[in-house]
Design a protein around this motif. Structure first.
Motif, short mmCIF file in Angstrom:
data_model
loop_
_atom_site.label_atom_id
_atom_site.label_comp_id
_atom_site.label_asym_id
_atom_site.label_seq_id
_atom_site.Cartn_x
_atom_site.Cartn_y
_atom_site.Cartn_z
N ALA A 515 7.59 15.40 8.75
CA ALA A 515 7.29 15.22 7.50
C ALA A 515 6.50 13.85 7.14
CB ALA A 515 8.87 15.25 6.98
N VAL A 516 6.19 13.07 7.93
CA VAL A 516 5.75 11.84 7.67
C VAL A 516 4.36 11.63 8.63
CG1 VAL A 516 6.16 9.33 7.74
CG2 VAL A 516 8.02 10.83 7.13
N SER A 517 3.20 11.42 7.94
CA SER A 517 2.02 11.18 8.91
C SER A 517 2.02 9.85 9.27
CB SER A 517 1.02 11.54 7.86
OG SER A 517 0.98 13.05 7.33
N GLY A 518 0.94 9.61 10.09
CA GLY A 518 0.73 8.37 10.63
C GLY A 518 1.74 7.73 11.42
N THR A 519 1.82 6.36 11.92
CA THR A 519 2.72 6.05 12.93
C THR A 519 3.81 5.64 12.23
OG1 THR A 519 0.71 4.46 13.64
CG2 THR A 519 3.09 3.77 14.23
N LEU A 520 5.02 5.99 12.75
CA LEU A 520 6.39 5.89 12.46
C LEU A 520 6.92 4.33 12.78
CD1 LEU A 520 7.97 9.09 13.29
CD2 LEU A 520 7.54 8.39 11.13
N THR A 521 7.04 3.66 11.53
CA THR A 521 7.80 2.33 11.79
C THR A 521 8.71 2.38 10.73
OG1 THR A 521 6.16 1.36 10.27
CG2 THR A 521 5.61 1.12 12.56
N PRO A 522 9.77 1.47 10.65
CA PRO A 522 10.79 1.22 9.76
C PRO A 522 10.51 1.21 8.45
CG PRO A 522 11.66 0.40 11.95
CD PRO A 522 10.17 0.60 11.94
N ASP A 523 9.38 0.29 8.36
CA ASP A 523 8.82 0.01 6.86
C ASP A 523 7.45 0.80 6.56
OD1 ASP A 523 6.96 -1.01 8.84
OD2 ASP A 523 7.06 -2.93 7.90
N ALA A 524 7.24 1.77 7.20
CA ALA A 524 6.15 2.80 6.68
C ALA A 524 6.44 3.29 5.41
CB ALA A 524 5.98 3.83 7.73
N PRO A 525 5.38 3.11 4.65
CA PRO A 525 5.52 3.48 3.33
C PRO A 525 5.62 5.03 2.88
CG PRO A 525 3.64 2.15 3.29
CD PRO A 525 3.93 2.42 4.72
N LEU A 526 5.16 5.89 3.89
CA LEU A 526 5.52 7.23 3.81
C LEU A 526 6.94 7.60 4.08
CD1 LEU A 526 2.14 9.00 4.82
CD2 LEU A 526 3.03 8.62 2.53
N LEU A 527 7.62 6.86 5.14
CA LEU A 527 8.80 7.04 5.51
C LEU A 527 9.75 6.52 4.46
CD1 LEU A 527 10.97 7.73 7.47
CD2 LEU A 527 10.77 5.33 8.72
N ALA A 528 9.61 5.53 3.62
CA ALA A 528 10.15 4.96 2.76
C ALA A 528 10.26 6.10 1.62
CB ALA A 528 9.47 3.72 2.00
#
Length: 801
Positions: A515-528
Motif C-alpha cells: 500500500a505504500v511506495s518508497g522506503t518504509l520509515t516511521p515518518d514516511a509521508p505516504l505511511l502517515a
C-alpha cells in the motif's frame, strides 16, 4: 402462473453528468452492477487504486459529481398482469427512468425500492437510466435547510441515509460512493405475490421451539388464495381471503433442537417454506430464546448467561459490492478462531448482507446489530424521519429469521455525545436523535421483533437520566486508554460490560509494502496517510510507555508497536474477565479493516492477522489465568469443570526454580476461582531477574514482575531448524529451542512472501524449552530466512542491547 424474475445486471455504462478531472469515453465507462462509481473507474484504468499511497486525496471529486448508470434490455410479453422494477440497494440519491419516463426517486442506501412499471415496458428493447445526485450535494443542501448538527467529523453524514464511514473515519478513507450496490431485477406476477415474510424462531414459556410467521400479500385482484407454512414436518395450511393483506401464524416445532452460540453448543438450522398460490418464499432459521438483564447488561441465550467475548465489525471494504461470501466467511472464521462468540455490527457502517448473517448463524457467532447512526447528532425532520422508519421496518423483517442476531442497538456514541461532548449548547434546541433512539426504534422493535432486546445506544447506562458511562450498569466505551493514559489504567475499575476498547498497531509488513511506495520509515509521508487517527503516530510511541523501549529503526518500530497493541488489549481483557460474573462481557475495537491502515484492528485490510489476533486467541480462550491484586484468577468459560494441580513457580530468568507451590483446584463450569498467591511466589527477590510461571491442566501463563524496560533480559540465544513439509507435505516447520529465556517469540513470514502465514506467535520460552511454528501459504526462495531477524523476533532483541 409462476413469477418471472429477470436480473438486469448486464450491459451497463456509466457517464458523468458534468465536468470531471479525467477523460471519460464518449460512449461511457463500462459498469459492473452490483458495483459503484469508484470500482468502475478503477476497472477502466481511469483512477489509481484509492487504497495505495495517498491516491485517495485526489478522488474527492467523485462524491461531488452527478452520475448516470444506463443499460438496455430486451423484454417480451410474459402474460402477467403486473411487473415491478426491483432495486435491492441504490447508493444513495437517485432518480430512475424507464424508457425516458421517471418512475421514482430514492434517498436511502439502507433499504430496497420496488417500482410498478408494466405500462411503460415495450416489446423488444427498453432503456433504463439511474441518475445519481452527488451525495455531498444532497447532504449539504439538507444541512443548510435543517441547520448544522455537531459530530465527530466535519462531514455531512448525519444528513443522508448512507454509510457514515464513507465520509472518512479515524481508521478509514474518505471515499464517498454512488452506484447500484445490490442486485436489480424485473419481477412479473399475476393476481397476488408474497410481498414480505417475517420469520421469528423463539421458545415458548415451556422452552419448546415455536415459529411465528407474518405474511404480507400484495394483490392486483380480489380472489382468495390458499397457502401453507412448513418447517421440520410441521405444516399449517391457510386461506387468505380477498381482503386479507397480512396474515400471522404460530407453529409449535417440538422436534427442533435449540440453537446456541458456538461457545455453548450446536447450531441446528431449519428450512422454512411459505407457499402462497404459485409464489414461494424459502428461508432458514433456528430456535433460541434471548434475554437481556439491563443493569448488568447480561445477555442470556436459552436461559444461560453468556460472557461476551466480542469483536467490533466495520464494513470489510469501502466498496461492499466487492465482498464475496467466501471473503466474509474467511473473516468470520478469523473471529471464530480467535475464540470470539459475538460480532458487533457497528453503527457507522450498514446492515450487512444476507450472506453475513447466514454465516453467523452457521458458525454460532452472536450478532449485536447497531442501527446505522454513529458519532453525530442526527436530525429527526423530514425527509429523514420517514426514511429511517422505512429502512428500520424493512431490516427488522429481513434479519428476523437469523438466530445469531440477539440485540438491536439504537446508535453508537450519540447518547454520550449529547451528554458529554458539548453538543447541547451547539444544538440550541434542534433535534439530535432522541426521538429515534428512545421512541421510534423501540416502538418498531416491539411491534416487529419482540423476540430480541432493544438497547437505545452504546455507551448507555439504562436510563436517559443517568450518565452514559456509568461503569456500574449498562455498557461503557473505554477510550481514555489509547487517547490519554497508559493501558494499565484498564485495571482501575471493574466495569459491567465494555462494548468498545482498543489500541492501535500497524498492519502486516506485506500489507504496508503493497500500500505504500518508497522506503518504509516511521515518518514516511505516504505511511502517515495510512494513519487516520488524530495524533495517531505520536500516541503509538507514547503508548509504549515504560513497557517497551523506543524503536531505533522501522523494523523495530513495526515490531514493537504491533506487540504493544497486542499486550494492551490482552491486559484489558484479562482484567475484565477476572471480574466475572460482575463483568458480563467485552467487545474489542476492532476485528477488521476496510483498507490498509494503521488501526485498532486485529486483522488488517488485506486480511492478514496481526499479533493482536494471536493474543486475542489466548485471552478469549475458554480457560484463562489472570494475575490481579495478589491473586491468580482462574476463569473457566467452558461447559465442564476445570480441575487439577495448580503449579506456581518463581524462577530466575535462567530458569532456576527459586520457589515452588502446588495446590489442587477446581473451577466450576462458567465459573471463576480466586487463588491468593503464596508469599513465596507473590514477591520476587529481584524483580528484574525473576518470573512467575503458573501451570494448570495444559494452560500456562508467564508473568514478569517488572516491565520489560527494567528486565535484565539476556541476549537471545536459540537454535532454529527449518524443515520443508509440516506433516501434510506442505509449508515449513520452524522449530526453535531456547538456550536463554525468549520473551514473546514471533514469526513474520509475510516479510519473505506476501502469501505466507504462521499458525502461532507471542510465545515465551524458558531456557531449554522448544516451540514449533508452521508456515503455510507460499513456497519460499530462502526458507532459512525464517530463522532470523526481521522475520523471527523476540523482545530480547530490543531490551538491554
Amino acid at each position: 402462473m409462476s413469477l418471472r424474475h429477470l436480473p438486469l445486471h448486464d450491459g451497463w455504462t456509466l457517464v458523468a453528468d458534468g465536468p470531471v478531472p479525467v477523460e471519460l469515453p464518449a460512449e461511457g465507462v463500462p459498469a459492473t452492477v452490483p458495483g459503484c462509481v469508484h470500482t468502475d473507474l478503477l476497472a477502466a484504468g481511469l483512477i489509481d487504486d484509492p487504497y495505495v499511497d495517498d491516491n485517495e486525496t485526489r478522488l474527492g471529486w467523485i462524491g461531488r459529481t452527478d452520475w448516470t448508470y444506463r443499460t438496455a434490455f430486451e423484454w417480451t410479453e410474459d402474460g402477467h398482469t403486473s411487473t415491478d422494477l426491483c432495486f435491492d440497494g441504490l447508493d444513495t440519491v437517485a432518480t430512475v427512468l424507464l424508457n425516458g419516463t421517471g418512475i421514482g426517486s430514492t434517498a436511502n442506501q439502507h433499504r430496497s425500492h420496488r417500482f410498478p412499471v408494466r405500462p411503460l415496458l415495450r416489446e423488444g428493447t427498453n432503456t433504463l437510466d439511474v441518475r445519481f445526485t452527488a451525495p455531498y450535494t444532497y447532504a449539504e443542501a439538507l444541512r443548510e435547510r435543517l441547520g448544522d448538527r455537531p459530530g465527530a467529523y466535519a462531514e455531512p453524514y448525519a444528513f443522508i441515509r448512507k454509510t457514515a464511514c464513507n465520509f472518512g473515519w479515524d481508521w478509514g478513507p474518505t471515499l464517498v460512493t454512488s452506484g447500484i450496490w445490490r442486485p436489480v431485477a424485473l419481477e412479473s406476477w399475476s393476481g397476488h405475490r408474497i410481498a414480505a415474510v417475517k420469520v421469528l424462531g423463539d421458545l415458548d414459556e415451556a422452552g419448546v421451539p415455536r415459529l411465528d410467521v407474518t405474511l404480507d400479500v400484495e394483490r392486483d385482484g380480489l380472489a382468495a388464495v390458499s397457502g401453507s407454512v412448513e418447517v421440520l414436518g410441521a405444516c399449517l395450511v391457510f386461506v387468505a381471503s380477498q381482503d386479507e393483506d397480512r396474515l400471522s401464524f404460530t407453529l409449535s416445532v417440538p422436534d427442533a433442537e435449540v440453537w446456541w452460540p458456538h461457545s455453548h453448543g450446536e447450531q441446528p438450522l431449519y428450512d422454512v417454506t411459505v407457499h402462497l398460490g404459485e409464489d414461494t418464499w424459502r428461508g432458514r432459521t433456528g430456535f433460541r430464546g434471548v434475554t437481556l438483564e439491563r443493569e448488568a447488561f447480561r445477555i442470556s441465550v436459552n436461559g444461560e448467561p453468556v460472557f461476551v467475548r466480542g469483536v467490533n465489525w466495520i464494513p470489510d471494504d469501502c466498496f461492499p459490492a466487492r465482498l464475496t461470501r467466501r471473503r466474509l466467511s474467511d473473516r468470520l472464521d478469523q473471529a471464530l478462531a480467535a475464540n470470539a462468540n459475538l460480532i458487533r455490527v457497528w453503527g457507522g457502517g450498514l446492515y450487512e448482507s444476507d450472506d453475513f448473517y447466514e454465516l453467523c448463524d452457521e458458525k454460532g457467532l452472536l450478532v449485536w446489530q447497531d442501527f446505522p447512526f454513529a458519532c453525530a447528532a442526527y436530525p429527526e425532520e423530514q425527509p429523514l424521519y420517514d426514511e429511517v422508519t422505512a429502512e428500520v421496518r424493512e431490516n427488522l423483517v429481513r434479519l428476523a429469521p437469523h438466530p445469531s442476531l440477539v440485540l438491536w442497538c439504537g446508535n453508537n456514541e450519540n447518547l454520550e455525545g449529547h451528554a458529554d461532548w458539548g453538543w447541547q449548547e451547539r444544538l440550541d434546541g434542534r433535534t439530535w436523535g432522541y426521538g429515534y433512539y428512545h421512541e421510534l426504534l423501540p416502538a418498531l422493535c416491539a411491534e416487529t421483533d419482540p423476540t430480541r432486546p432493544y438497547w437505545p445506544g452504546s455507551p448507555y447506562s439504562g436510563s436517559p437520566e443517568l450518565p452514559p458511562q456509568d461503569p456500574t450498569r449498562g455498557t461503557v466505551h473505554l477510550w481514555d486508554v489509547w487517547n490519554r493514559v497508559d493501558y494499565r489504567h484498564y485495571a482501575d475499575t471493574a466495569h459491567r460490560f465494555v462494548a468498545e476498547f482498543g489500541f492501535q498497531g500497524p498492519p502486516a509488513y506485506a500489507t504496508l509494502r503493497r500500500a505504500v511506495s518508497g522506503t518504509l520509515t516511521p515518518d514516511a509521508p505516504l505511511l502517515a496517510h495510512h494513519q487516520k487517527a488524530e495524533d495517531g503516530d505520536a500516541k503509538l510511541l507514547r503508548g509504549l510507555g515504560d513497557h517497551l523501549p523506543r524503536p531505533g529503526d522501522f523494523d523495530d518500530w513495526h515490531w514493537l508497536t504491533q506487540l504493544n497493541q497486542a499486550r494492551a488489549v490482552a491486559f484489558g481483557i484479562r482484567h475484565f474477565r477476572s471480574h466475572t460474573p460482575y463483568c458480563t462481557g467485552a467487545i474489542v475495537w476492532q476485528l477488521n479493516d476496510c483498507w490498509p491502515v494503521v488501526s485498532w484492528a486485529a486483522v488488517d485490510g488485506d486480511g492478514r492477522r496481526k499479533p493482536l489476533w494471536y493474543a486475542l486467541r489466548r485471552v478469549y480462550a475458554d480457560r484463562l489465568m489472570a494475575v490481579r491484586d495478589g491473586s491468580l484468577h482462574l476463569v473457566n468459560d467452558a461447559s465442564g469443570p476445570w480441575e487439577g494441580t495448580l503449579r506456581l513457580t518463581r524462577r530466575s530468568l535462567d530458569g532456576t526454580v527459586l520457589a515452588e507451590e502446588a495446590t489442587a483446584v477446581t473451577t466450576a463450569a462458567r465459573g471463576i476461582t480466586r487463588v491468593p498467591l503464596p508469599a513465596s511466589v507473590a514477591a520476587p527477590g529481584d524483580g528484574t531477574r525473576e518470573v512467575l510461571v503458573a501451570e494448570l491442566d495444559g494452560v500456562r501463563t508467564v508473568e514478569f514482575y517488572e516491565e520489560d524496560t527494567r528486565l535484565a533480559l539476556p541476549p537471545a540465544e536459540y537454535d532454529v531448524t527449518v524443515t520443508q513439509g509440516d506433516g501434510t507435505g506442505a509449508g515449513y516447520r520452524v522449530a526453535v529451542t531456547a538456550r536463554t529465556l525468549l520473551r514473546e517469540l514471533a514469526l513474520f513470514p509475510d516479510r519473505l512472501d506476501a502469501a505466507a502465514e504462521v499458525d502461532d506467535m507471542l510465545v515465551t520460552l524458558l531456557p531449554g524449552e522448544s516451540a514449533v511454528f508452521h508456515v503455510t501459504g507460499a513456497v519460499l526462495e530462502d526458507p532459512e530466512a525464517l530463522g532470523g531477524a526481521p522475520v523471527l523476533r523476540c523482545v530480547n532483541d530490543v531490551v538491554g542491547r
